[in-house]
Motif scaffolding. Structure first.
Motif, mmCIF file in Angstrom:
data_model
loop_
_atom_site.group_PDB
_atom_site.id
_atom_site.type_symbol
_atom_site.label_atom_id
_atom_site.label_comp_id
_atom_site.label_asym_id
_atom_site.label_seq_id
_atom_site.Cartn_x
_atom_site.Cartn_y
_atom_site.Cartn_z
ATOM 1 N N ALA A 174 40.818 50.514 78.092
ATOM 2 C CA ALA A 174 40.596 51.731 78.869
ATOM 3 C C ALA A 174 39.301 51.641 79.676
ATOM 4 O O ALA A 174 39.180 52.266 80.735
ATOM 5 N N GLN A 175 38.327 50.869 79.180
ATOM 6 C CA GLN A 175 37.072 50.709 79.896
ATOM 7 C C GLN A 175 37.194 49.723 81.056
ATOM 8 O O GLN A 175 36.460 49.808 82.035
ATOM 9 N N VAL A 176 38.131 48.789 80.940
ATOM 10 C CA VAL A 176 38.278 47.727 81.949
ATOM 11 C C VAL A 176 39.305 48.100 83.001
ATOM 12 O O VAL A 176 39.144 47.772 84.181
ATOM 13 N N ASN B 94 40.368 49.948 85.450
ATOM 14 C CA ASN B 94 39.982 50.958 86.416
ATOM 15 C C ASN B 94 40.523 50.584 87.801
ATOM 16 O O ASN B 94 41.205 49.564 87.964
ATOM 17 N N PRO C 198 39.574 49.388 74.107
ATOM 18 C CA PRO C 198 38.776 48.457 74.921
ATOM 19 C C PRO C 198 39.305 48.329 76.347
ATOM 20 O O PRO C 198 38.528 48.271 77.301
#
Length: 358
Positions: free
Chosen positions: A138-140, A142, A136
């Motif tokens: 990894a999606q946030v 950035n 989870p």
């Protein structure tokens, strides 16, 4: 950045500050300890510069961890840039650089101090996200998340510097020595009492309790996650985590406690004892801020490998003495089989990659 004077008496004529209790013993100790400031300044330039070189040569600044590390390095360098001036101030017991430099050095001191605390906390929280919530997060996690987080840290740190900067100025007592401190009397158009009370609570809650709570919580969660995983080197990782937390406590907590209790010492004798303790604990805290960017990077296997590669690139004769592993490979073994669910394999792969930084 109190360096040459102890507590002041604020209860007398507001237009004329009272000379402080004698602090010759504290000043003598501070003058001897100030030699460490020059050492910390030089070692910080070398160590933090090395971190920047390694990130520039081997890593991409687009990654969240590297963006946070670069900002931590910058905050550490800003803080350390004030130490040579503070060292000279402590040795002479006299500010010789003028009012403008008093403001500039004070700004660098507080900005570096506050932002270092926040970036250490933010870096710990980010590692917690990366290890505990691998997929989870990894999606946030950035570049936008990193840039916004860093911007908020610099903004909050800058706002926290307003109070000491409003009160900090140069002034002279009957001993004809110039001080660069928070002015001990009242200041026109400023409620000094409320500012000092607000400063106490800001220091207590924002720069002591909150960072300690976040760091303890994050590393407890990281430790639980690593122990429950099937990573072969988990015990070594847990040991490193324990060392990081212990070093933070030992170096940083005593200084903040002494800072917060300074108003409790009302008698001259008690103030003098507080001055000695303050000098020692302050150097412990400064040492942690000096080494923290280096410590947060070189305890990880990835940065250790980069450092060895940098040595070999610049000194080829060391190649037969230093081994360098391929960055894409890992020495961490797992007990998972190819029959396990894809999501679990992905979680473990991400966890192994993140542990390269722990």
């Amino acid at each position: 950045m109190e360096t040459t004077s102890s507590d002041y008496d604020y209860s007398t004529d507001p237009s004329e500050p009272v000379s402080p209790c004698s602090s010759d013993g504290e000043n003598n100790l501070g003058a001897h300890l100030s030699i460490l400031y020059y050492f910390m300044f030089v070692s910080s330039l070398f160590g933090n510069g090395l971190v920047l070189v390694i990130i520039h040569r081997f890593e991409r600044l687009a990654t969240v961890t590297n963006i946070l590390l670069v900002n931590l390095v910058m905050s550490s360098l800003i803080f350390m840039s004030s130490l040579p001036f503070v060292g000279i101030y402590m040795q002479l017991s006299n500010w010789i650089f003028g009012t403008v430099m008093c403001k500039i050095v004070g700004s660098a001191y507080f900005m570096g101090f506050y932002s270092s605390v926040f970036f250490l906390t933010l870096l710990t929280f980010d590692r917690h996200l990366a290890v505990v919530y691998s997929l989870p997060a990894a999606q946030v996690r950035n570049r936008r998340y990193a840039v916004i987080s860093c911007a908020v840290v610099w903004l909050v740190s800058g706002l926290a510097c307003i109070r000491p900067m409003l009160l900090r100025n140069t002034f002279t007592y009957i001993d004809n020595k110039t001080y660069c401190e928070e002015y001990p009397g009242d200041v026109d158009y400023i409620d000094v009492k409320k500012l000092r009370i607000s400063g106490f609570y800001i220091q207590l809650f924002i720069f002591l309790i909150l960072p300690l709570a976040v760091i303890i919580y994050c590393y407890v969660r990281i430790t639980i996650t690593v122990i429950s995983s099937k990573i072969a080197t988990k015990f070594k990782t847990v040991r490193l985590i324990f060392v990081i937390v212990l070093l933070f406590f030992i170096c940083w907590t005593p200084f903040n406690i002494v800072e917060l209790l300074q108003d409790e010492f009302t008698s001259c004798e008690a103030s003098q004892k507080h001055g000695y303790i303050h000098q020692i604990t302050r150097n412990m805290a400064y040492f942690y801020f000096c080494i923290s960017p280096i410590f947060y990077t070189f305890v990880g296997r990835k940065f250790q490998n980069y450092f060895r590669q940098l040595l070999i690139n610049n000194f080829p004769c060391l190649k037969k003495y230093i081994s360098v592993n391929e960055i894409s490979r890992t020495n961490i073994s797992t007990k998972m089989t190819s029959n396990e669910p894809t999501e679990r394999r992905q979680n473990t792969s991400l966890l192994r990659n993140q542990l390269e930084y722990v």
